[in-house]
Scaffold this motif. Structure first.
Motif, PDB file in Angstrom:
ATOM      1  N   ARG A  75       6.579   8.756   6.991  1.00  0.00           N
ATOM      2  CA  ARG A  75       7.633   8.044   7.729  1.00  0.00           C
ATOM      3  C   ARG A  75       8.088   6.802   6.987  1.00  0.00           C
ATOM      4  NH1 ARG A  75       6.266   6.875  13.801  1.00  0.00           N
ATOM      5  NH2 ARG A  75       8.265   5.802  13.518  1.00  0.00           N
ATOM      6  N   VAL A  76       7.195   6.238   6.161  1.00  0.00           N
ATOM      7  CA  VAL A  76       7.552   5.099   5.311  1.00  0.00           C
ATOM      8  C   VAL A  76       7.018   5.364   3.907  1.00  0.00           C
ATOM      9  CG1 VAL A  76       7.632   3.388   7.178  1.00  0.00           C
ATOM     10  CG2 VAL A  76       5.473   3.808   5.969  1.00  0.00           C
ATOM     11  N   ASP A  77       7.562   4.635   2.942  1.00  0.00           N
ATOM     12  CA  ASP A  77       7.128   4.803   1.550  1.00  0.00           C
ATOM     13  C   ASP A  77       6.033   3.816   1.163  1.00  0.00           C
ATOM     14  OD1 ASP A  77       9.148   6.823   0.841  1.00  0.00           O
ATOM     15  OD2 ASP A  77      10.556   5.185   1.210  1.00  0.00           O
ATOM     16  N   ALA A  78       5.896   2.737   1.936  1.00  0.00           N
ATOM     17  CA  ALA A  78       4.885   1.721   1.637  1.00  0.00           C
ATOM     18  C   ALA A  78       4.652   0.868   2.877  1.00  0.00           C
ATOM     19  CB  ALA A  78       5.334   0.837   0.468  1.00  0.00           C
ATOM     20  N   VAL A  79       3.520   0.207   2.893  1.00  0.00           N
ATOM     21  CA  VAL A  79       3.195  -0.765   3.947  1.00  0.00           C
ATOM     22  C   VAL A  79       2.909  -2.087   3.268  1.00  0.00           C
ATOM     23  CG1 VAL A  79       1.610  -1.406   5.792  1.00  0.00           C
ATOM     24  CG2 VAL A  79       2.249   0.994   5.479  1.00  0.00           C
ATOM     25  N   PHE A  80       3.574  -3.141   3.739  1.00  0.00           N
ATOM     26  CA  PHE A  80       3.326  -4.481   3.204  1.00  0.00           C
ATOM     27  C   PHE A  80       2.230  -5.142   4.020  1.00  0.00           C
ATOM     28  CE2 PHE A  80       4.086  -9.075   3.604  1.00  0.00           C
ATOM     29  CZ  PHE A  80       3.905  -9.460   2.280  1.00  0.00           C
ATOM     30  N   SER A  81       1.227  -5.720   3.331  1.00  0.00           N
ATOM     31  CA  SER A  81       0.120  -6.367   4.040  1.00  0.00           C
ATOM     32  C   SER A  81      -0.666  -7.258   3.099  1.00  0.00           C
ATOM     33  CB  SER A  81      -0.813  -5.303   4.631  1.00  0.00           C
ATOM     34  OG  SER A  81      -1.877  -5.897   5.367  1.00  0.00           O
ATOM     35  N   GLU A  82      -1.543  -8.058   3.693  1.00  0.00           N
ATOM     36  CA  GLU A  82      -2.545  -8.791   2.920  1.00  0.00           C
ATOM     37  C   GLU A  82      -3.622  -7.778   2.539  1.00  0.00           C
ATOM     38  OE1 GLU A  82      -5.847 -10.880   1.578  1.00  0.00           O
ATOM     39  OE2 GLU A  82      -5.931  -9.817   3.500  1.00  0.00           O
ATOM     40  N   ARG A  83      -4.013  -7.783   1.275  1.00  0.00           N
ATOM     41  CA  ARG A  83      -4.843  -6.694   0.754  1.00  0.00           C
ATOM     42  C   ARG A  83      -6.177  -6.540   1.475  1.00  0.00           C
ATOM     43  NH1 ARG A  83      -6.563  -5.576  -5.608  1.00  0.00           N
ATOM     44  NH2 ARG A  83      -7.663  -3.594  -5.182  1.00  0.00           N
ATOM     45  N   ALA A  84      -6.972  -7.601   1.561  1.00  0.00           N
ATOM     46  CA  ALA A  84      -8.324  -7.485   2.129  1.00  0.00           C
ATOM     47  C   ALA A  84      -8.290  -7.056   3.591  1.00  0.00           C
ATOM     48  CB  ALA A  84      -9.072  -8.806   1.981  1.00  0.00           C
TER      49      ALA A  84
ATOM     50  N   PHE B 215       0.867  -1.177   0.000  1.00  0.00           N
ATOM     51  CA  PHE B 215       0.000   0.000   0.000  1.00  0.00           C
ATOM     52  C   PHE B 215       0.903   1.227   0.000  1.00  0.00           C
ATOM     53  CE2 PHE B 215      -2.930  -3.188   1.383  1.00  0.00           C
ATOM     54  CZ  PHE B 215      -4.166  -2.769   0.913  1.00  0.00           C
ATOM     55  N   VAL B 216       0.545   2.197  -0.805  1.00  0.00           N
ATOM     56  CA  VAL B 216       1.329   3.424  -0.926  1.00  0.00           C
ATOM     57  C   VAL B 216       0.411   4.627  -0.751  1.00  0.00           C
ATOM     58  CG1 VAL B 216       3.032   2.344  -2.461  1.00  0.00           C
ATOM     59  CG2 VAL B 216       1.016   3.469  -3.442  1.00  0.00           C
ATOM     60  N   ARG B 217       1.000   5.816  -0.696  1.00  0.00           N
ATOM     61  CA  ARG B 217       0.169   7.018  -0.613  1.00  0.00           C
ATOM     62  C   ARG B 217      -0.630   7.194  -1.899  1.00  0.00           C
ATOM     63  NH1 ARG B 217       4.788   8.526   2.031  1.00  0.00           N
ATOM     64  NH2 ARG B 217       5.749   9.351   0.124  1.00  0.00           N
ATOM     65  N   ALA B 218      -1.809   7.754  -1.768  1.00  0.00           N
ATOM     66  CA  ALA B 218      -2.700   7.898  -2.921  1.00  0.00           C
ATOM     67  C   ALA B 218      -2.083   8.757  -4.013  1.00  0.00           C
ATOM     68  CB  ALA B 218      -4.032   8.496  -2.472  1.00  0.00           C
ATOM     69  N   ASP B 219      -1.204   9.692  -3.636  1.00  0.00           N
ATOM     70  CA  ASP B 219      -0.594  10.576  -4.632  1.00  0.00           C
ATOM     71  C   ASP B 219       0.748  10.043  -5.163  1.00  0.00           C
ATOM     72  OD1 ASP B 219       0.930  10.917  -2.393  1.00  0.00           O
ATOM     73  OD2 ASP B 219       0.719  13.090  -2.260  1.00  0.00           O
ATOM     74  N   ALA B 220       1.112   8.821  -4.777  1.00  0.00           N
ATOM     75  CA  ALA B 220       2.373   8.253  -5.238  1.00  0.00           C
ATOM     76  C   ALA B 220       2.282   7.887  -6.716  1.00  0.00           C
ATOM     77  CB  ALA B 220       2.728   7.012  -4.424  1.00  0.00           C
ATOM     78  N   LYS B 221       3.413   8.004  -7.405  1.00  0.00           N
ATOM     79  CA  LYS B 221       3.444   7.647  -8.813  1.00  0.00           C
ATOM     80  C   LYS B 221       3.204   6.150  -8.978  1.00  0.00           C
ATOM     81  CE  LYS B 221       6.659  11.316 -10.165  1.00  0.00           C
ATOM     82  NZ  LYS B 221       7.985  11.627 -10.772  1.00  0.00           N
TER      83      LYS B 221
END
Length: 233
Positions: free
Chosen positions: A173-182, A121-127
């Motif tokens: 603080r981070v560029d992405a979060v790793f997770s299970e999507r649902a 998961f990334v920020r909504a405005d990320a490329k």
């Protein structure tokens, strides 16, 4: 002969009644053990949660599967480590388990109960482009990490609870979060102010099928798995 016939019939009737009584007693004695299915679950919404109707989608599926055979599910809510230990000793079924070589030596499995997307998961405005090689990625302690993360140069940031991950992402603080999507999308849905600031980055890094699992030597293994498979199909 005529005078002894009633006595003979009386003995036959008594013997027949005794046999029926023993059979009924045997069924009554065996029924409690077969009527309840102990099911170990760990909180993982929307798949499993005490806060959701029927305990979440997978718990509801298991209840339907066993109810069709007149069996009642006894849900044992417990942390993952204990749930796995109980299943390993044959004390319960595991509702959801990813397969690997070590587990395959111990357990028999149902058909897949869910298809889980693992990714970022990334920020909504990320490329909409791959992350930089040195990106900072948050993940929950104890999580499985796919090779795409462990073999790179990413800066992995371990967090105890996944809930602050979205906040860390929002404030940079981070560029992405790793997770299970649902599961992560479920958490975001509870916090609309964060949901608008975060998005899933396609494609998934890995897709895992999860299965109901039971110890191979459990006396009910084949019966219970067949019931679950009927519901899945």
């Amino acid at each position: 002969n005529h005078s002894t016939r009633p006595l003979h019939l009386k003995y036959c009737a008594s013997a027949f009644g005794l046999v029926l009584g023993l059979l009924a007693a045997g069924r009554a004695h065996a029924q409690p053990a077969a009527a309840v299915v102990p099911l170990c679950v760990t909180e993982f919404p929307p798949y499993v949660s005490a806060d959701l109707p029927d305990g979440g989608s997978l718990t509801a599926m298991a209840r339907r599967a066993f109810a069709a055979a007149g069996l009642k599910v006894q849900v044992l809510r417990t942390p993952w480590v204990r749930a796995f230990a109980l299943a390993k000793s044959g004390e319960c079924l595991l509702l959801s388990l990813w397969r690997n070589e070590e587990r395959d030596a111990l357990f028999s499995y149902s058909l897949p109960v869910a298809r889980m997307q693992l990714g970022l998961f990334v920020r909504a405005d990320a490329k909409d482009a791959p992350l930089p090689a040195d990106a900072r990625i948050a993940f929950q302690r104890g999580s499985y990490l796919p090779p795409a993360l462990t073999e790179g140069r990413y800066r992995l940031n371990e967090i105890i609870d996944p809930r602050p991950g979205a906040e860390m992402l929002q404030i940079g603080r981070v560029d992405a979060v790793f997770s299970e999507r649902a599961s992560f999308e479920y958490q975001l849905a509870q916090r609309p102010e964060l949901a608008a600031a975060v998005r899933w980055q396609a494609p998934a890094l890995e897709i895992k099928t999860t299965h109901m699992a039971i110890l191979k030597t459990h006396p009910q293994a084949s019966t219970w798995l067949e019931l679950m498979n009927r519901e899945i199909q």
